[in-house]
Design a protein around this motif. Structure first.
Motif, short mmCIF file in Angstrom:
data_model
loop_
_atom_site.label_atom_id
_atom_site.label_comp_id
_atom_site.label_asym_id
_atom_site.label_seq_id
_atom_site.Cartn_x
_atom_site.Cartn_y
_atom_site.Cartn_z
N PRO A 422 -2.73 -56.27 -4.91
CA PRO A 422 -2.31 -57.64 -4.96
C PRO A 422 -0.40 -57.99 -4.00
N LYS A 425 0.02 -57.54 0.60
CA LYS A 425 -0.31 -58.80 0.92
C LYS A 425 0.94 -59.55 1.97
N ASP A 452 0.11 -64.22 -9.31
CA ASP A 452 -1.25 -64.17 -8.35
C ASP A 452 -1.46 -61.89 -9.15
N GLY A 453 -0.73 -61.29 -9.18
CA GLY A 453 -1.72 -59.91 -9.91
C GLY A 453 -2.52 -60.21 -11.06
N TYR A 456 -6.04 -60.85 -9.67
CA TYR A 456 -6.23 -60.51 -9.07
C TYR A 456 -7.13 -59.25 -10.29
N GLN A 459 -9.81 -61.68 -12.05
CA GLN A 459 -10.95 -61.36 -11.24
C GLN A 459 -11.46 -60.28 -11.17
N TYR A 460 -11.16 -59.07 -11.10
CA TYR A 460 -11.96 -57.81 -11.20
C TYR A 460 -12.45 -57.52 -12.69
N TYR A 479 1.29 -55.43 -14.81
CA TYR A 479 2.33 -56.16 -13.45
C TYR A 479 3.53 -56.98 -14.15
#
Length: 850
Positions: A422, A425, A452-453, A456, A459-460, A479
């Motif tokens: 995360p 980027k 964002d972390g 991520y 989503q995983y 995070y």
């Protein structure tokens, strides 16, 4: 699709490459065209031949060449048809301007017949290991020099045009097969060859003694659970966290029979292949399961809901990691690193690699802790529990990682998760915006990074719903405290007495910390960094100050300052006089002043001057004890019992680290009563006894400590320094400006013995100047780090003379290292640190040779 590809190729040739172009490069362009690289060893030129051009670790065949009034344009075959061209302008007298279309601008280049950084081999000079067979897995393509002196590569036998060694870093081979050429770059790894060419990079391993092993090579996981059970490699197998050499691998009617050696016993496995990636394995006990060849990370099929072990810091237990590194880039020991919460320093534990790449490392742990595995090589994050044992596998070529043993499902989840993805980027411009943002803007940026972390991670987890509870808990806490740490670091941007805006600190308190540290608090490294800043910021107001007169009065009354009755009374009267003056008690002041004669004042001042050093030490110790009292007040606002106990224990350690001396007995007993943990109490008492002992022992070489009382009247820095170094003329002097209060100074001192050993018997003197350092702490540090010897001298100059030298020699930071040549001249004000042993030893030897 084939028709479209053909049409695109025709367009490329007919419209991009001129029809009158040729595919042979003129002779006047052949050779090596070099340009200035940003760093020695970086790509610094291009090699050009009849029909090839070398560019950035790839050799490309030429599609076409055109000469347009002295400007040569060369089209190169990139296979994927990505345009790559080279333009050469004005080649004359060994100079030209070169520009690849992927460069921003043309670069001036110089011509030579070959790369001057390559040491070319004669036929008999090529290293012998190239004549052994090496194979790439799984293709089993070979790489070696045949008896006919050809290179077997890509299933062809290539002519070796030349070979050589590039700057001691790699071997290079120019190969030719019919009209094709290849430049092959080879790095010798401890147990493999890394071969890089136009086809990409591949690792080649020594060919197995039994070719049947290639039918089973790799890690096999249970089809029902995805748990790693077996690993089969060229010379051994791995099972149950152990390595077993092969006795034999033989074909049977159904498949293969694998016989492993377990000390004096044999262990048999029937291997029945269903296809390249699915097999049935039957062991001696008749256990019959289907296994999959693990080519990539396979998520858990059974969810692990166990929480992390929490020892509540009652004692140390040792975790053990054994493992196998396949194709490691170097032979350095396997490392396990983490932040030790008592010392607040990174500690490292190592396991040497044996000839096959196996290692074992023991890690003493107080509680479950985030660690960095093998950070200097392929570093990954893991979490280790006290007492656990597991086997770690990593292939540096494929980046495949597997664990068998305790908590395997959790370790496999975490080791194969891209924890820092995360944050990867963030661009350079984003980083600059972030660093220059005001507090509320920085808060908004940090909130977004945190969200964002978590997005991520979620989503995983949606793709891997069986991921272990410990995995999701650790990553989410990680995070959270990554963001919290970054926010609290902004306290250093605050002006004195300023506070964070209310939304800023509220987000930290209410959305991140919530007074609930990770369980246990050593689980997340960023929490350990966060708590240091957070508790420093939220600490209760507590004024730290020490009254010098109170300290002097105590020292006189307790006979720590030896005085006559007359001297004692003069000092106490002067202190009383000062107190009455400050408090405005004019009546008592006037009465005492009437009897306070000039002679009394002279006596009192002389005692204070004579005992200035011990008085300063006593004042410093009182200040450190006041700091400790403040830490205790901070500890009282911490609700979590383990965190509170850890905070107090860390405060004790910090006192010892800062002072390098024992606490006064009365203060120590009183402060120790705040610790309830038997483990912490024992550890702290051990530290107290250590420094009590150091104060009592004598120096190993007392002559190293130089008396400086006679230098108090020195007024000239140049003559003072000349006098100090005069006895060592004809020797190289390594000067260290340091202080007992300087943590980096003391950290560097731990490397001095290695430097001294490397320079043993040589004309070198190690000279130390201590800045504002209390005598007992100064002496204890010298003893603790074993800094006395026949070639070491220590100065603790009077404050004025120390300042004179620092000003004259432009010492603006600590530590500062200086090298003095044999004639007594300053050679460099930026000498290498002791931790950079090789560079320092080289610099000293250079001066010795002059």
């Amino acid at each position: 699709m084939k028709k479209i590809s053909l049409i695109l190729s025709l367009i490329f040739f007919f419209y991009v490459i001129p029809v009158d172009a040729k595919n042979i490069i003129p002779k006047n362009l052949h050779g090596f065209w070099s340009y200035k690289a940003t760093k020695i060893g970086n790509w610094n030129g291009t090699l050009i031949g009849d029909n090839y051009v070398e560019y950035n670790y790839r050799m490309y065949m030429v599609d076409s060449v055109k000469n347009d009034h002295g400007i040569y344009k060369i089209w190169l075959n990139t296979r994927d048809k990505t345009p790559l061209t080279l333009e050469i302008k004005n080649p004359k007298d060994g100079k030209a301007l070169l520009k690849f279309n992927r460069w921003e601008k043309e670069i001036p280049c110089n011509w030579s017949a070959s790369d001057p950084d390559i040491k070319f081999y004669k036929k008999g000079e090529i290293p012998s290991y190239y004549f052994n067979k090496w194979v790439a897995v799984p293709s089993l393509s070979s790489f070696y020099i045949t008896p006919k002196y050809k290179m077997s590569y890509l299933n062809k036998e290539w002519d070796i045009v030349w070979s050589g060694n590039y700057m001691g870093r790699e071997e290079r081979f120019l190969l030719k097969y019919k009209d094709s050429c290849r430049m092959v770059y080879v790095h010798k790894l401890p147990r493999a060859l890394k071969v890089n060419s136009l086809e990409g990079a591949k690792n080649y391993s020594p060919v197995a003694k039994n070719p049947l092993v290639y039918k089973i090579l790799g890690n096999w996981i249970d089809n029902d659970t995805n748990i790693w059970k077996y690993g089969f490699f060229e010379d051994f197998a791995i099972s149950n966290q152990k390595r077993y050499p092969y006795k034999s691998i033989v074909k049977t009617r159904k498949g293969l029979k694998i016989t492993l050696l377990d000390n004096d016993k044999e262990k048999n496995i029937q291997f029945i292949s269903q296809n390249d990636s699915v097999s049935q394995l039957i062991d001696d006990q008749g256990v019959n399961n289907v296994y999959l060849l693990k080519k990539e990370f396979k998520p858990n099929k059974i969810k692990d809901t166990v929480a992390f072990k929490d020892s509540h810091f009652t004692g140390i237990d040792t975790a053990v990691i054994t493992g196998y590194l396949r194709n490691p880039r170097n032979n350095k020991p396997f490392s396990v690193s983490f932040t030790e919460h008592l010392t607040d320093e990174q500690v490292n534990y190592y396991g040497d690699l044996d000839s096959n790449g196996f290692f074992s490392v023991k890690i003493p742990l107080l509680n479950t802790t985030q660690v960095f595995l093998d950070w200097g090589r392929n570093g990954v994050i893991d979490v280790i529990e006290p007492g656990e044992h597991y086997f770690y596998y990593e292939d540096s070529d494929t980046q495949l990682r597997s664990v068998m043993g305790d908590n395997a499902s959790f370790h496999n989840d975490l080791l194969n998760y891209k924890y820092y993805a995360p944050y990867s980027k963030i661009s350079e411009s984003d980083y600059k915006t972030r660093e220059s943002a005001d507090l509320l803007s920085f808060l908004a940026i940090s909130k977004k990074e945190y969200l964002d972390g978590m997005a991520y991670l979620n989503q995983y987890l949606s793709k891997h719903p069986k991921a272990s509870y410990r995995f999701s808990y650790f990553v989410s806490e990680g995070y959270k405290y990554h963001g919290a740490f970054n926010l609290m670091q902004k306290r250093f941007a605050l002006k004195e007495n300023d506070k964070f805006p209310e939304p800023f600190i509220s987000f930290v308190n209410d959305s991140l910390y919530k007074n609930t540290p990770p369980k246990p608090f050593t689980l997340v490294r960023d929490f350990q960094l966060f708590k240091r800043d957070y508790f420093a910021y939220t600490a209760p107001e507590y004024r730290i100050s020490v009254n010098w007169d109170d300290v002097i009065a105590d020292m006189v009354s307790s006979n720590k300052i030896k005085t006559s009755v007359k001297e004692k009374q003069a000092v106490l009267d002067q202190i009383e006089l000062t107190k009455y003056g400050v408090t405005g008690n004019s009546k008592n002041y006037a009465a005492l002043l009437k009897n306070f004669t000039a002679e009394k004042r002279k006596v009192a001042d002389s005692i204070k001057t004579a005992y200035h050093g011990p008085i300063m030490e006593a004042v410093n110790q009182k200040l450190y004890l006041k700091v400790f009292e403040k830490d205790l007040k901070t500890a009282n606002i911490i609700e979590n019992v383990d965190l509170k106990e850890g905070f107090i224990a860390r405060s004790f350690y910090k006192y010892f680290e800062d002072t390098h001396r024992a606490m006064p007995d009365t203060a120590f007993v009183g402060f120790l009563g705040n610790l309830k943990s038997d483990f912490y109490r024992n550890v702290i008492e051990k530290q107290q006894r250590k420094y009590q002992g150091i104060s009592k022992v004598d120096f190993e070489y007392k002559e190293s400590l130089k008396r400086t009382d006679h230098l108090k009247k020195a007024k000239n820095a140049d003559s003072l320094f000349a006098e100090l170094i005069k006895p060592y003329k004809g020797k190289v002097i390594y000067v260290d400006f340091w202080g007992t209060w300087c943590a980096p100074c003391k950290q560097e001192m731990s490397y001095v013995q290695e430097v001294k050993q490397a320079l043993k018997g040589k004309d070198v003197v190690f000279m130390y100047f201590a800045n504002k350092s209390p005598e007992e702490s100064w002496e204890n540090i010298i003893k603790e780090y074993h800094l006395t010897s026949e070639n070491a001298v220590h100065f603790r100059l009077p404050e004025m003379q120390q300042n004179m030298l620092e000003t004259r020699l432009s010492v603006n930071s600590f530590p500062t290292y200086i090298l003095i040549d044999k004639e007594g001249n300053v050679n460099t004000m930026k000498a290498p640190r002791p931790s950079n042993k090789d560079l320092l030893v080289s610099a000293v030897n250079t001066l010795l040779e002059k």
